[in-house]
Scaffold this motif. Structure first.
Motif, mmCIF file in Angstrom:
data_model
loop_
_atom_site.group_PDB
_atom_site.id
_atom_site.type_symbol
_atom_site.label_atom_id
_atom_site.label_comp_id
_atom_site.label_asym_id
_atom_site.label_seq_id
_atom_site.Cartn_x
_atom_site.Cartn_y
_atom_site.Cartn_z
ATOM 1 N N PRO A 72 -0.455 -20.953 -80.862
ATOM 2 C CA PRO A 72 1.006 -21.095 -80.864
ATOM 3 C C PRO A 72 1.709 -20.211 -81.888
ATOM 4 N N GLU A 73 1.059 -19.926 -83.023
ATOM 5 C CA GLU A 73 1.725 -19.101 -84.048
ATOM 6 C C GLU A 73 1.987 -17.690 -83.530
ATOM 7 N N ARG A 74 1.130 -17.232 -82.635
ATOM 8 C CA ARG A 74 1.320 -15.901 -82.073
ATOM 9 C C ARG A 74 2.235 -15.937 -80.847
ATOM 10 N N ILE A 75 2.064 -16.949 -80.022
ATOM 11 C CA ILE A 75 2.743 -16.963 -78.717
ATOM 12 C C ILE A 75 4.195 -17.449 -78.807
ATOM 13 N N LEU A 76 4.434 -18.527 -79.570
ATOM 14 C CA LEU A 76 5.772 -19.137 -79.525
ATOM 15 C C LEU A 76 6.888 -18.250 -80.079
ATOM 16 N N PRO A 77 6.656 -17.473 -81.147
ATOM 17 C CA PRO A 77 7.721 -16.560 -81.573
ATOM 18 C C PRO A 77 8.091 -15.542 -80.488
ATOM 19 N N VAL A 110 -0.415 -32.425 -70.747
ATOM 20 C CA VAL A 110 0.686 -32.724 -71.663
ATOM 21 C C VAL A 110 0.859 -34.239 -71.760
ATOM 22 N N ASP A 111 0.800 -34.758 -72.954
ATOM 23 C CA ASP A 111 1.027 -36.187 -73.201
ATOM 24 C C ASP A 111 2.427 -36.544 -72.713
ATOM 25 N N VAL A 112 2.501 -37.496 -71.795
ATOM 26 C CA VAL A 112 3.754 -37.752 -71.101
ATOM 27 C C VAL A 112 4.827 -38.312 -72.048
ATOM 28 N N ALA A 113 4.413 -39.051 -73.075
ATOM 29 C CA ALA A 113 5.387 -39.634 -73.990
ATOM 30 C C ALA A 113 5.766 -38.646 -75.089
ATOM 31 N N ALA A 114 4.763 -38.049 -75.732
ATOM 32 C CA ALA A 114 5.037 -37.171 -76.870
ATOM 33 C C ALA A 114 5.398 -35.762 -76.428
ATOM 34 N N ARG A 115 5.084 -35.426 -75.160
ATOM 35 C CA ARG A 115 5.309 -34.075 -74.640
ATOM 36 C C ARG A 115 4.543 -33.037 -75.458
ATOM 37 N N HIS A 116 3.403 -33.464 -76.025
ATOM 38 C CA HIS A 116 2.516 -32.532 -76.725
ATOM 39 C C HIS A 116 1.365 -32.168 -75.806
ATOM 40 N N VAL A 117 0.810 -30.993 -76.024
ATOM 41 C CA VAL A 117 -0.395 -30.606 -75.306
ATOM 42 C C VAL A 117 -1.567 -31.361 -75.926
ATOM 43 N N THR A 146 -6.809 -22.835 -77.069
ATOM 44 C CA THR A 146 -7.324 -22.983 -78.426
ATOM 45 C C THR A 146 -6.178 -23.033 -79.435
ATOM 46 N N GLY A 147 -6.194 -24.038 -80.313
ATOM 47 C CA GLY A 147 -5.183 -24.110 -81.366
ATOM 48 C C GLY A 147 -3.893 -24.807 -80.977
ATOM 49 N N TRP A 148 -3.786 -25.271 -79.720
ATOM 50 C CA TRP A 148 -2.535 -25.886 -79.271
ATOM 51 C C TRP A 148 -2.578 -27.409 -79.294
ATOM 52 N N ASP A 149 -3.725 -28.004 -79.592
ATOM 53 C CA ASP A 149 -3.862 -29.453 -79.501
ATOM 54 C C ASP A 149 -2.859 -30.163 -80.420
ATOM 55 N N GLY A 150 -2.000 -30.988 -79.850
ATOM 56 C CA GLY A 150 -1.052 -31.777 -80.635
ATOM 57 C C GLY A 150 0.126 -31.008 -81.210
ATOM 58 N N VAL A 151 0.244 -29.735 -80.876
ATOM 59 C CA VAL A 151 1.341 -28.920 -81.438
ATOM 60 C C VAL A 151 2.691 -29.381 -80.875
ATOM 61 N N ASP A 152 3.668 -29.549 -81.753
ATOM 62 C CA ASP A 152 5.023 -29.919 -81.345
ATOM 63 C C ASP A 152 5.749 -28.627 -80.936
ATOM 64 N N ILE A 153 5.625 -28.285 -79.667
ATOM 65 C CA ILE A 153 6.141 -26.998 -79.188
ATOM 66 C C ILE A 153 7.652 -26.853 -79.390
ATOM 67 N N PRO A 154 8.454 -27.874 -79.017
ATOM 68 C CA PRO A 154 9.903 -27.718 -79.229
ATOM 69 C C PRO A 154 10.267 -27.449 -80.691
ATOM 70 N N ARG A 155 9.605 -28.176 -81.623
ATOM 71 C CA ARG A 155 9.948 -28.003 -83.035
ATOM 72 C C ARG A 155 9.523 -26.609 -83.513
#
Ligand SMILES: [Zn+2]
Length: 398
Positions: free
Chosen positions: A107-112, A143-150, A157-166
Motif C-alpha cells: 500500500p505504501e507504494r500503490i496508494l499514493p 474485504v471485511d464487510v464491517a471494517a472494509r479492510h482487506v 502482500t502487505g495489505w492485511d488490515g490496512v485502512d485504505i481510506p485513511r
C-alpha cells in the motif's frame, strides 16, 4: 427531510417522472410532494425536464435525476493493473486511465499513485474537488464487510488490515468505500445489463479466480464478506500448490498466475498473468490450448455455484476470460451437463460485455446507491441550524 429521499429514489429508478406519479406511488399528500420536490430541485438533485406527455388539461412537468450533480471517483485495482476513472451520477465514464501496477508492492507504494491519478482523472473530467460524491476502491482480495479492510489477501502482500481510506487521505467530501473486485464487476454488469434479473453470478478469471454474487437484486457479501470465494474450493483430482498455502484449489490450475506458472514450466517466458494474457491476445496456440484445457475445472466449480445459488445468468469476466472466448464454451458444456435441469433450463452463461470497465462502472454504482439511499438523502437535506446559506459540500457529504 423525510420523504425527499423516497421521491428521489422513485425518479432515479424510472418509476416516476411527474408529480402525479410521485403522489400516487409514494402515498404522500400533494402538498408534501410539492414541498419535497422544491427541496430536491433546490439541492440540484432533480431537474425539471419539460412537459411530459399530456394527460389532458394542464401539461405536467416531468422530473429527472440530475446526473451532473456531482461525480464519483473509482480505482479498480487488480493484481497487475489499475483502472482509474471519474464517472457521472449515471455511472457513465467521463475520464479514465489504465496503469500497470504490482499490487504486491504494498500500500505504501500503490496508494499514493492511486490518490494522484484520482486527482488527475477528476481534473481531466473538468470537475472540482467539491463535486466528488464519494470514492470506490476495488481490490483483488477479501474485504471485511464491517471494517472494509482487506483481510489476509493471498496476492496482496502487505495489505492485511490496512485502512485504505485513511491511508489514501483524499481531500474530497463523501465516503471512501472499499470492495472486493469481483463484487464491483458483478454490480457493474448487473446494474448496466441485467437490471431485470434478481440472481446473477459473476465469475472473474484474472490473476486469481473469484466471484461476485447478486442475490435478490443486491450484492451478497456473506456475514463477513467472504462470500463467493470460488477460487479456493477444491477441484476433484487437483493437487497443485495454491497461493493460499493449501493444495488442490481450482485457482491453482485456472488462475492467471497458475497458467503463467504452467507455461513457464514448459519453457515459455511467462512471469505473471499479464504475460499469459498477452500470449492469448496474440493467439499463441500453446496458451490457448492450456486455457481451454482448464475450462472444465472452472466449469465444475461454477456448476457447484449454480447448484447453490440458482442464478438466471452466469457472467464470465476478468483478463483471462476476456482474452480467450473459448473458455466460455468449455464452462457451458460442463455446467449444463453437471447441474440439475431445474437450475439450467433458463440459465444463461455469457461473457462480460463491460470487459475491463466492469469494475469501474460497478464502483460508480456502489457509491451512487450508498449516497442516494433514501435515508442518506433525507439526512443531507435536513436544515442545519448553523448552515446559512446551505453550503454545497455539506449537502453532498455523508
Ligand atoms: Zn487456494
Amino acid at each position: 427531510m423525510t420523504g425527499a429521499g423516497e421521491l428521489l429514489a422513485l425518479v432515479r429508478s424510472g418509476q416516476a417522472t411527474t408529480r402525479l406519479d410521485l403522489t400516487r406511488l409514494s402515498g404522500f399528500a400533494r402538498s408534501t410532494v410539492a414541498d419535497r420536490l422544491e427541496q430536491l430541485l433546490a439541492a440540484g438533485l432533480l431537474v425539471a425536464t419539460g412537459p411530459a406527455a399530456s394527460t389532458g388539461g394542464r401539461r405536467p412537468v416531468s422530473f429527472a435525476f440530475n446526473h451532473q450533480a456531482g461525480v464519483v471517483l473509482v480505482a479498480a485495482l487488480g493484481a497487475s493493473s489499475a483502472q482509474i476513472a471519474c464517472c457521472d451520477l449515471a455511472a457513465n465514464v467521463l475520464a479514465d486511465e489504465r496503469h500497470a501496477i504490482e499490487i504486491a508492492a504494498g500500500p505504501e507504494r500503490i496508494l499514493p499513485l492511486v490518490a494522484e491519478r484520482l486527482k488527475a482523472v477528476l481534473e481531466l473530467a473538468g470537475r472540482a474537488d467539491d463535486a466528488v460524491r464519494g470514492v470506490a476502491i476495488g481490490v483483488p482480495g477479501p474485504v471485511d464487510v464491517a471494517a472494509r479492510h482487506v483481510v489476509s489477501p493471498p496476492i496482496m502482500t502487505g495489505w492485511d488490515g490496512v485502512d485504505i481510506p485513511r491511508m489514501l487521505g483524499l481531500p474530497y467530501p463523501g465516503p471512501v468505500l472499499v470492495e472486493k473486485d469481483a463484487n464491483l464487476m458483478a454490480l457493474g454488469e448487473h446494474r448496466t445489463l441485467l437490471t431485470t434479473e434478481s440472481n446473477v453470478l459473476f465469475v472473474k478469471v484474472g490473476t486469481g479466480v473469484g466471484s461476485g454474487i447478486i442475490a435478490a437484486g443486491e450484492l451478497h457479501r456473506g456475514s463477513e464478506g467472504a462470500a463467493g470465494d470460488i477460487g479456493h474450493i477444491l477441484g476433484p483430482g487437483l493437487n497443485e500448490v495454491c497461493r493460499c498455502g493449501r493444495r488442490g484449489c481450482i485457482e491453482a490450475t485456472v488462475g492467471g498466475w497458475a497458467l503463467a506458472r504452467e507455461l513457464e514450466a514448459r519453457g515459455r517466458d511467462t512471469k505473471a498473468c499479464v504475460d499469459v494474457v498477452k500470449l492469448l491476445r496474440a493467439r499463441d496456440p500453446e496458451a490457448i490450448e492450456l486455457v481451454r484445457s482448464v475450462g472444465p475445472v472452472l466449469g465444475e466449480a461454477i456448476a457447484e455455484g449454480v447448484s447453490f445459488l440458482n442464478p438466471s445468468t452466469v457472467v464470465l469476466g476478468g483478463d483471462v476470460a476476456d482474452a480467450e472466448p473459448q473458455l466460455l464454451s468449455a464452462v457451458q458444456e460442463v455446467v449444463y451437463a453437471r447441474s440439475l435441469p431445474l437450475a439450467t433450463r433458463n440459465l444463461r452463461i455469457r461473457r462480460s460485455e463491460l470487459g475491463e470497465r466492469a469494475g469501474v462502472i460497478g464502483g460508480a454504482h456502489l457509491i451512487i446507491e450508498h449516497v442516494f439511499a433514501p435515508e442518506a438523502v433525507d439526512r443531507e437535506l435536513e436544515p442545519r441550524p448553523n448552515a446559512s446559506p446551505p453550503d454545497r459540500a455539506a449537502i453532498l457529504s455523508t
